[in-house]
Enzyme design. Sequence first.
Site, PDB file in Angstrom:
ATOM      1  N   THR A   9       3.290  -0.092  -7.943  1.00 38.61           N
ATOM      2  CA  THR A   9       4.127  -0.560  -9.050  1.00 38.61           C
ATOM      3  C   THR A   9       5.059  -1.709  -8.653  1.00 38.61           C
ATOM      4  O   THR A   9       5.786  -2.220  -9.494  1.00 38.61           O
ATOM      5  CB  THR A   9       4.971   0.605  -9.617  1.00 38.61           C
ATOM      6  OG1 THR A   9       5.779   1.147  -8.560  1.00 38.61           O
ATOM      7  CG2 THR A   9       4.087   1.688 -10.218  1.00 38.61           C
ATOM      8  N   CYS A  10       5.022  -2.113  -7.407  1.00 37.49           N
ATOM      9  CA  CYS A  10       5.908  -3.171  -6.897  1.00 37.49           C
ATOM     10  C   CYS A  10       5.343  -4.547  -7.230  1.00 37.49           C
ATOM     11  O   CYS A  10       4.204  -4.871  -6.876  1.00 37.49           O
ATOM     12  CB  CYS A  10       6.064  -3.004  -5.390  1.00 37.49           C
ATOM     13  SG  CYS A  10       6.911  -4.372  -4.570  1.00 37.49           S
ATOM     14  N   GLY A  11       6.129  -5.360  -7.891  1.00 33.48           N
ATOM     15  CA  GLY A  11       5.701  -6.704  -8.263  1.00 33.48           C
ATOM     16  C   GLY A  11       5.377  -7.587  -7.071  1.00 33.48           C
ATOM     17  O   GLY A  11       4.395  -8.335  -7.090  1.00 33.48           O
TER      18      GLY A  11
END
Length: 113
Positions: A9-11
Amino acid sequence: MLELICKKTCGTCKKTVALLDERGVAYRYREYTEEPLSRAEIVDVLKKLDLGPKDVLRTHDKAFKELSLTGDEPDEKLLDLMAEHPTLLQRPIGVLGDKAAVGRPPENVLEIL
């Protein structure tokens, strides 16, 4: 082969994956919330980064606040907490042999190839 320690979920992790895919770099993706690093692995990665636990501590992470951390804790305590709460560890991290790089910005990972 490059190991990419990430969170899906980390950009910034997504940008790093896109960069590696665009360049055709083979890597092993390690979702560190599903396959956490052991304390020994964290110590090993920090040696390869030439950094200490405070240097890769995510101070804006939910666990940082929930654990009432200040960032001034002893390294040994931070290592234990990072093993127990993986999201306290900065991401993404690329590891290749005896080298490692924090992918902030994502291009940093390219430096160890």
